[in-house]
Design an enzyme around this catalytic site. Sequence first.
Site, PDB file in Angstrom:
ATOM      1  N   ASP A   1      29.086  -5.134  91.066  1.00 43.62           N
ATOM      2  CA  ASP A   1      27.839  -5.483  90.391  1.00 43.62           C
ATOM      3  C   ASP A   1      27.983  -6.728  89.531  1.00 43.62           C
ATOM      4  OD1 ASP A   1      25.568  -3.082  90.422  1.00 43.62           O
ATOM      5  OD2 ASP A   1      27.571  -2.439  90.969  1.00 43.62           O
TER       6      ASP A   1
ATOM      7  N   ALA B   1      23.408  -4.239  93.258  1.00 43.08           N
ATOM      8  CA  ALA B   1      23.130  -5.509  92.590  1.00 43.08           C
ATOM      9  C   ALA B   1      22.298  -6.476  93.432  1.00 43.08           C
ATOM     10  CB  ALA B   1      24.444  -6.165  92.144  1.00 43.08           C
TER      11      ALA B   1
ATOM     12  N   ASN C   1      32.183  -2.305  89.024  1.00 46.14           N
ATOM     13  CA  ASN C   1      31.513  -1.578  90.111  1.00 46.14           C
ATOM     14  C   ASN C   1      31.270  -0.156  89.642  1.00 46.14           C
ATOM     15  OD1 ASN C   1      30.494  -1.564  92.866  1.00 46.14           O
ATOM     16  ND2 ASN C   1      32.198  -0.231  93.379  1.00 46.14           N
TER      17      ASN C   1
END
Length: 356
Positions: free
Chosen positions: A250, A52, A260
């Site tokens: 993320d 991310a 995630n």
Amino acid sequence: MTTSAIPSTLSWNGHTLRLLDQTRLPAEETCIDVTSVAVLEDCIYRLVVRGAPAIGCAAGFGVVLIAREIPASLPGAQWLQEFDSRCAHLAATRPTAVNLRWAVERCSRRVHELSPLPKDRQQIAKTIEHEAQAILDEDRRMCADIGAAGAGMLQKLLGSRRDATLMTHCNAGALATGGSGTALAVMYAAQQAGIKLRVFADETRPLLQGARLTAWELARSGIDVTVICDNMAAAVMRQFHPDGVVVGADRIAANGDAANKIGTYGLAILARHHHVPFYIAAPSSTFDFALAEGSLIPIEERARAEIAAPYGRLTVPPEAQVYNPAFDVTPAALIAGWITEKGVLHPPFNDLRPRK
């Protein structure tokens, strides 16, 4: 060794965005020079650049490329309409990682603050470039601060001990950020503080980011790393009694639920059963306070071939269906704490929106 042994994930020379091609690791270290937003969108989708924070950093420079690609001859209102349309397209390249949208909106906001819109379109690009560089510089500082906060937490967890066993999932290191990472930044900072680490890295099916990327990073940095298949995690917890699990994220909802890489949720359940503290390491830009809970986080579903024909070899019969979500959501109740650049946040996870 330290993270200086890891090649830069991305760099900008004023004209070109250079990305380390993570699809080729660990066998080959090659870079892709990105000079158009279309190439960048393809690189983001194909996971040439991933994680991310790193996606957010790359997207900032992608907005610079957008500004340079739009014909300068367009009238101001039409130019701005085209700019917004292309920014929206870039922001939608991967839906789960909130940093992508956040970075695009932050850079495009700078353009909307220009009133009237300068006739010199290069001036617009320069304004965006300054903001994109600020995002990258901030990410590097946040990684260092996350590492320091996590290493301090780990030292308190260990007491007088100077050795630790940790587990992680996917890759949340220098390859996933503009700096030293999030989850792996904790490990690098702990190493520098004199803590001897042993790390178990899940391979992370189906794209093997743990085996290909995390193990590559940690080994190059002199940290003892052991790769395990994802379905070995429970046995490893029972046998080796790790001191903690540290993973990235993320997107994190306002109540603390964290999205995630797929498999993180299962790992958190195993950690709870084996009384192993489970930590999320992420910068403040990963928190999405517009979403009350994790069930509202959009989950990207990726191509069938990633499971059915990985690396070009057929492993699933054509008649069988494939379900391939890229992420899952770990409930806040399973998380022992978030390691952020502002320190370690602990339960209760009622609502983390900033108080006025």
